[in-house]
Design a protein around this motif. Structure first.
Motif, PDB file in Angstrom:
ATOM      1  N   TYR A  29      -6.560  -2.594 -14.359  1.00  0.00           N
ATOM      2  CA  TYR A  29      -7.360  -2.228 -13.328  1.00  0.00           C
ATOM      3  C   TYR A  29      -8.496  -3.078 -13.153  1.00  0.00           C
ATOM      4  O   TYR A  29      -8.892  -3.398 -11.754  1.00  0.00           O
ATOM      5  N   ALA A  30      -8.837  -3.717 -14.099  1.00  0.00           N
ATOM      6  CA  ALA A  30      -9.894  -4.664 -13.920  1.00  0.00           C
ATOM      7  C   ALA A  30      -9.509  -6.080 -13.254  1.00  0.00           C
ATOM      8  O   ALA A  30     -10.358  -6.580 -12.521  1.00  0.00           O
ATOM      9  N   GLN A  31      -8.390  -6.089 -13.291  1.00  0.00           N
ATOM     10  CA  GLN A  31      -7.974  -7.443 -12.735  1.00  0.00           C
ATOM     11  C   GLN A  31      -7.476  -7.241 -11.201  1.00  0.00           C
ATOM     12  O   GLN A  31      -7.309  -8.128 -10.228  1.00  0.00           O
ATOM     13  N   GLU A  32      -7.507  -5.961 -10.663  1.00  0.00           N
ATOM     14  CA  GLU A  32      -6.948  -5.499  -9.299  1.00  0.00           C
ATOM     15  C   GLU A  32      -8.175  -4.640  -8.710  1.00  0.00           C
ATOM     16  O   GLU A  32      -7.662  -3.281  -8.528  1.00  0.00           O
ATOM     17  N   PRO A  33      -9.454  -4.975  -8.611  1.00  0.00           N
ATOM     18  CA  PRO A  33     -10.195  -3.967  -7.819  1.00  0.00           C
ATOM     19  C   PRO A  33      -9.824  -3.811  -6.324  1.00  0.00           C
ATOM     20  O   PRO A  33      -9.387  -4.914  -5.977  1.00  0.00           O
ATOM     21  N   LYS A  34     -10.180  -2.871  -5.850  1.00  0.00           N
ATOM     22  CA  LYS A  34      -9.840  -2.468  -4.427  1.00  0.00           C
ATOM     23  C   LYS A  34     -10.782  -3.128  -3.605  1.00  0.00           C
ATOM     24  O   LYS A  34     -12.118  -2.940  -3.699  1.00  0.00           O
ATOM     25  N   LYS A  35     -10.433  -4.313  -2.755  1.00  0.00           N
ATOM     26  CA  LYS A  35     -11.375  -4.826  -1.878  1.00  0.00           C
ATOM     27  C   LYS A  35     -11.822  -4.110  -0.699  1.00  0.00           C
ATOM     28  O   LYS A  35     -10.876  -3.520  -0.160  1.00  0.00           O
ATOM     29  N   ILE A  36     -13.159  -4.171  -0.406  1.00  0.00           N
ATOM     30  CA  ILE A  36     -13.526  -3.413   0.824  1.00  0.00           C
ATOM     31  C   ILE A  36     -13.394  -4.346   1.812  1.00  0.00           C
ATOM     32  O   ILE A  36     -13.892  -5.534   1.755  1.00  0.00           O
ATOM     33  N   THR A  37     -12.816  -4.129   3.096  1.00  0.00           N
ATOM     34  CA  THR A  37     -13.199  -4.897   4.371  1.00  0.00           C
ATOM     35  C   THR A  37     -13.681  -4.080   5.311  1.00  0.00           C
ATOM     36  O   THR A  37     -13.350  -2.895   5.620  1.00  0.00           O
ATOM     37  N   TRP A  38     -14.527  -4.774   6.046  1.00  0.00           N
ATOM     38  CA  TRP A  38     -15.112  -4.161   7.003  1.00  0.00           C
ATOM     39  C   TRP A  38     -14.952  -4.988   8.357  1.00  0.00           C
ATOM     40  O   TRP A  38     -14.888  -6.045   8.537  1.00  0.00           O
ATOM     41  N   SER A  56     -25.525 -15.152   8.381  1.00  0.00           N
ATOM     42  CA  SER A  56     -25.689 -14.260   7.115  1.00  0.00           C
ATOM     43  C   SER A  56     -24.352 -13.416   6.830  1.00  0.00           C
ATOM     44  O   SER A  56     -24.320 -13.153   5.618  1.00  0.00           O
ATOM     45  N   ILE A  57     -23.501 -13.205   7.621  1.00  0.00           N
ATOM     46  CA  ILE A  57     -22.219 -12.805   7.345  1.00  0.00           C
ATOM     47  C   ILE A  57     -21.497 -13.593   6.601  1.00  0.00           C
ATOM     48  O   ILE A  57     -20.712 -13.517   5.641  1.00  0.00           O
ATOM     49  N   ASP A  58     -21.358 -14.816   7.092  1.00  0.00           N
ATOM     50  CA  ASP A  58     -20.982 -15.941   6.046  1.00  0.00           C
ATOM     51  C   ASP A  58     -21.390 -16.127   4.641  1.00  0.00           C
ATOM     52  O   ASP A  58     -20.626 -16.194   3.658  1.00  0.00           O
ATOM     53  N   ALA A  59     -22.680 -15.869   4.516  1.00  0.00           N
ATOM     54  CA  ALA A  59     -23.454 -16.034   3.161  1.00  0.00           C
ATOM     55  C   ALA A  59     -22.842 -14.424   2.539  1.00  0.00           C
ATOM     56  O   ALA A  59     -22.686 -14.844   1.227  1.00  0.00           O
ATOM     57  N   PHE A  60     -22.974 -13.353   3.293  1.00  0.00           N
ATOM     58  CA  PHE A  60     -22.498 -12.260   2.420  1.00  0.00           C
ATOM     59  C   PHE A  60     -21.075 -12.339   1.869  1.00  0.00           C
ATOM     60  O   PHE A  60     -20.815 -12.102   0.585  1.00  0.00           O
ATOM     61  N   ASN A  61     -20.399 -12.701   2.696  1.00  0.00           N
ATOM     62  CA  ASN A  61     -18.697 -12.966   2.435  1.00  0.00           C
ATOM     63  C   ASN A  61     -18.599 -14.033   1.179  1.00  0.00           C
ATOM     64  O   ASN A  61     -17.671 -13.823   0.014  1.00  0.00           O
ATOM     65  N   LYS A  62     -19.513 -15.023   1.096  1.00  0.00           N
ATOM     66  CA  LYS A  62     -19.447 -16.031  -0.133  1.00  0.00           C
ATOM     67  C   LYS A  62     -20.002 -15.062  -1.206  1.00  0.00           C
ATOM     68  O   LYS A  62     -19.281 -15.465  -2.326  1.00  0.00           O
ATOM     69  N   VAL A  63     -20.969 -14.641  -1.196  1.00  0.00           N
ATOM     70  CA  VAL A  63     -21.617 -14.070  -2.335  1.00  0.00           C
ATOM     71  C   VAL A  63     -20.913 -12.806  -3.087  1.00  0.00           C
ATOM     72  O   VAL A  63     -20.956 -12.725  -4.226  1.00  0.00           O
ATOM     73  N   ALA A  64     -20.208 -12.187  -2.214  1.00  0.00           N
ATOM     74  CA  ALA A  64     -19.607 -11.053  -2.561  1.00  0.00           C
ATOM     75  C   ALA A  64     -18.513 -11.219  -3.398  1.00  0.00           C
ATOM     76  O   ALA A  64     -17.939 -10.377  -4.070  1.00  0.00           O
ATOM     77  N   LYS A  65     -17.929 -12.510  -3.411  1.00  0.00           N
ATOM     78  CA  LYS A  65     -16.766 -13.242  -4.173  1.00  0.00           C
ATOM     79  C   LYS A  65     -15.546 -12.413  -4.305  1.00  0.00           C
ATOM     80  O   LYS A  65     -14.953 -12.030  -5.363  1.00  0.00           O
ATOM     81  N   GLY A  66     -15.003 -11.887  -3.086  1.00  0.00           N
ATOM     82  CA  GLY A  66     -13.691 -11.134  -3.065  1.00  0.00           C
ATOM     83  C   GLY A  66     -13.898  -9.752  -3.129  1.00  0.00           C
ATOM     84  O   GLY A  66     -12.994  -8.923  -2.694  1.00  0.00           O
ATOM     85  N   GLU A  67     -15.049  -9.287  -3.706  1.00  0.00           N
ATOM     86  CA  GLU A  67     -15.320  -7.737  -3.769  1.00  0.00           C
ATOM     87  C   GLU A  67     -15.265  -7.012  -2.432  1.00  0.00           C
ATOM     88  O   GLU A  67     -14.963  -5.951  -2.200  1.00  0.00           O
ATOM     89  N   MET A  68     -15.778  -7.770  -1.335  1.00  0.00           N
ATOM     90  CA  MET A  68     -15.775  -7.136   0.020  1.00  0.00           C
ATOM     91  C   MET A  68     -15.694  -8.289   0.831  1.00  0.00           C
ATOM     92  O   MET A  68     -16.366  -9.602   0.815  1.00  0.00           O
ATOM     93  N   GLU A  69     -15.442  -8.033   2.176  1.00  0.00           N
ATOM     94  CA  GLU A  69     -15.218  -9.091   3.195  1.00  0.00           C
ATOM     95  C   GLU A  69     -15.728  -8.336   4.496  1.00  0.00           C
ATOM     96  O   GLU A  69     -15.331  -7.222   4.806  1.00  0.00           O
ATOM     97  N   ILE A  70     -16.518  -9.055   5.262  1.00  0.00           N
ATOM     98  CA  ILE A  70     -16.773  -8.499   6.731  1.00  0.00           C
ATOM     99  C   ILE A  70     -16.157  -9.469   7.650  1.00  0.00           C
ATOM    100  O   ILE A  70     -16.557 -10.725   7.592  1.00  0.00           O
ATOM    101  N   LEU A 266     -27.055  -6.291  -1.454  1.00  0.00           N
ATOM    102  CA  LEU A 266     -26.524  -7.872  -0.948  1.00  0.00           C
ATOM    103  C   LEU A 266     -26.761  -7.892   0.690  1.00  0.00           C
ATOM    104  O   LEU A 266     -27.218  -8.796   1.336  1.00  0.00           O
ATOM    105  N   PHE A 267     -25.995  -6.439   1.146  1.00  0.00           N
ATOM    106  CA  PHE A 267     -26.348  -6.704   2.808  1.00  0.00           C
ATOM    107  C   PHE A 267     -27.225  -6.604   3.296  1.00  0.00           C
ATOM    108  O   PHE A 267     -27.492  -7.324   4.248  1.00  0.00           O
ATOM    109  N   LYS A 268     -28.256  -5.820   2.593  1.00  0.00           N
ATOM    110  CA  LYS A 268     -29.819  -5.544   3.156  1.00  0.00           C
ATOM    111  C   LYS A 268     -30.426  -6.782   3.012  1.00  0.00           C
ATOM    112  O   LYS A 268     -31.102  -7.443   4.098  1.00  0.00           O
TER     113      LYS A 268
END
Length: 350
Positions: A29-38, A56-70, A266-268
Motif C-alpha cells: 500500500y505504501a509503495q502504490e499510493p493513488k495518484k491524483i490527476t487534475w 506556478s503549475i510547473d512548480a506544483f507538479n515538481k514539489v508534489a513529487k508524483g502524489e498529484m499532477e495538474i 501547496l496549491f494555495k
C-alpha cells in the motif's frame, strides 16, 4: 504437556504468518499510493498562460513529487470559456483559472469579476479589497450557495486599456467600434456607443485583421505585446476603465475534497506565487512598453472629457447594487475603499 507445547508452537507460527502478511500488505500500500490527476483550464491562450499560470503549475507538479499532477489546458482547449463553470460542476474538468464573469458563474457577485469599471486604480487594490476589506468572505459566502464548485481565491491582473485599428482621442471615437471585451465591461461600454463582441480567444487576432473587430478592450499593453495583438492594432489608449482585472481559481468540490491537506496548502501557495509574479510582470511591463515599445502609438482622451466616463461608472455601480443585497455590500465596500484611498492622497490616488 506435549499437547500444550504443540498448541503454543502452532499459535506462534500462525501469528507470525499473519503479522508478515499484514506487514507485506502495508508495504504494498505504501509503495502504490493513488495518484491524483487534475485537468485545469485557464482563460488564457498559450502565450499568455506561459506567464499567468504555467510557472506556478510547473512548480506544483515538481514539489508534489508524483502524489498529484495538474495537466494545464489553455483557452477553449477543452471547453469554451463561457461553459467552463458548468463543465467544472459536472466534473468534465477539475479546476479553472478565470474571472467569474467570463465563465458565467451563477452567483450574483460574478458581475464584479473581470473588469468592473473603476473599482480599482492599481493592481494592489485587489488583494487589499479581498483580504482587508471583506471581499474574500463575500465570495466564499456566494459560492457556498452553489453546489459542485469551490472558489479558492482571487488575485489581480493588468488594467483594461483599448488597443484599436483607428485612434481613440475622444468619446465620440468610441461610437460604432466593434470591441472584443468582457461581458460586464462590454455592458458598461455600450453607454458610449461601443459594440461588444464575444469571440473565442484564439480568433481575436484574425478578427482584427479581417475587420470583424475594430479593437480590443481586454488587457493592458503588456498582454497586447505578449500575445501578438499589438501586431494587428495600431493605437493604445492610455485611459483605462479599470486598474486591474479580478481573476480567480475554482475547483470541482468533490475533487478538491479528495486532495490531502498538504497538497491543498501547496496549491494555495502556488496560487500566491502566481499572484506575486503577475504583480511585477504587469507593473513593470505596462511602464516599459509604453516608453520603449515601438508597435503601438499612444493616444489619450483629455482628463476633463474622461471624467464623463468615470461619472457614468458611479451610476452603473448604483444599478448593479440594486440587483441583490450582496451586490450592495460589494459596492459599499468599493465606495468606502476608494474614498479612503482618495483621502490618503499620493501615492494611493492622485
Amino acid at each position: 504437556m506435549s499437547t500444550r507445547r504443540k498448541f503454543l508452537k502452532d499459535a506462534a507460527l500462525a501469528s507470525g504468518a499473519v503479522g508478515t502478511a499484514a506487514l507485506g500488505a502495508a508495504h504494498i500500500y505504501a509503495q502504490e499510493p493513488k495518484k491524483i490527476t487534475w485537468r485545469l483550464q485557464t482563460y488564457a491562450g498559450p502565450a499568455l498562460a506561459a506567464h499567468v499560470i504555467k510557472p506556478s503549475i510547473d512548480a506544483f507538479n515538481k514539489v508534489a513529487k508524483g502524489e498529484m499532477e495538474i495537466q494545464l489546458y489553455t483557452a477553449d482547449q477543452l471547453v469554451p470559456t463561457g461553459e467552463l463553470f458548468r463543465a467544472m460542476q459536472r466534473g468534465t474538468i477539475d479546476a479553472v483559472q478565470s474571472d467569474d464573469d467570463s465563465i458565467a458563474a451563477p452567483v450574483d457577485v460574478s458581475v464584479f469579476g473581470g473588469y468592473f469599471p473603476f473599482a480599482s486604480r492599481y493592481s494592489l487594490d485587489i488583494p487589499v479589497l479581498f483580504e482587508q476589506y471583506g471581499l474574500r468572505k463575500i465570495w466564499e459566502e456566494a459560492y457556498g450557495e452553489v453546489k459542485g464548485v469551490t472558489w479558492l481565491g482571487a488575485g489581480a491582473w493588468d488594467p483594461c486599456n483599448f488597443a484599436t485599428v483607428q485612434p481613440i482621442r475622444s468619446l465620440e471615437d468610441f461610437k460604432g467600434k466593434r470591441i472584443f471585451t468582457f461581458p460586464t465591461a462590454g455592458k458598461f461600454l455600450t453607454r458610449f456607443g461601443v459594440i461588444p463582441v464575444t469571440l473565442p480567444w484564439e480568433d481575436v487576432e484574425v478578427a482584427v485583421q479581417t475587420g470583424e473587430l475594430d479593437g480590443i478592450a481586454w488587457c493592458g499593453i503588456t498582454e497586447y505585446t505578449t500575445v501578438g495583438w499589438a501586431n494587428v492594432t495600431k493605437y493604445f489608449l492610455t485611459n483605462n476603465i479599470s486598474g486591474a482585472w479580478i481573476g480567480s481559481y475554482f475547483a470541482n468540490s468533490e475533487r478538491w475534497a479528495e486532495v490531502p491537506e498538504h497538497l491543498k496548502e501547496l496549491f494555495k501557495l502556488c496560487m500566491d506565487n502566481s499572484h506575486y509574479y503577475r504583480q511585477y510582470w504587469y507593473w513593470g511591463g505596462e511602464a516599459q512598453i509604453r516608453v520603449e515599445g515601438k508597435k503601438l502609438e499612444l493616444t489619450t482622451i483629455p482628463e476633463a472629457e474622461w471624467k464623463t466616463v468615470e461619472d457614468e461608472a458611479k451610476k452603473f455601480w448604483e444599478e448593479i447594487a440594486k440587483t441583490s443585497p450582496r451586490c450592495q455590500r460589494v459596492v459599499d465596500i468599493f465606495k468606502k475603499y476608494n474614498a479612503l484611498m482618495a483621502e490618503a492622497g499620493p501615492p494611493y490616488r492622485y
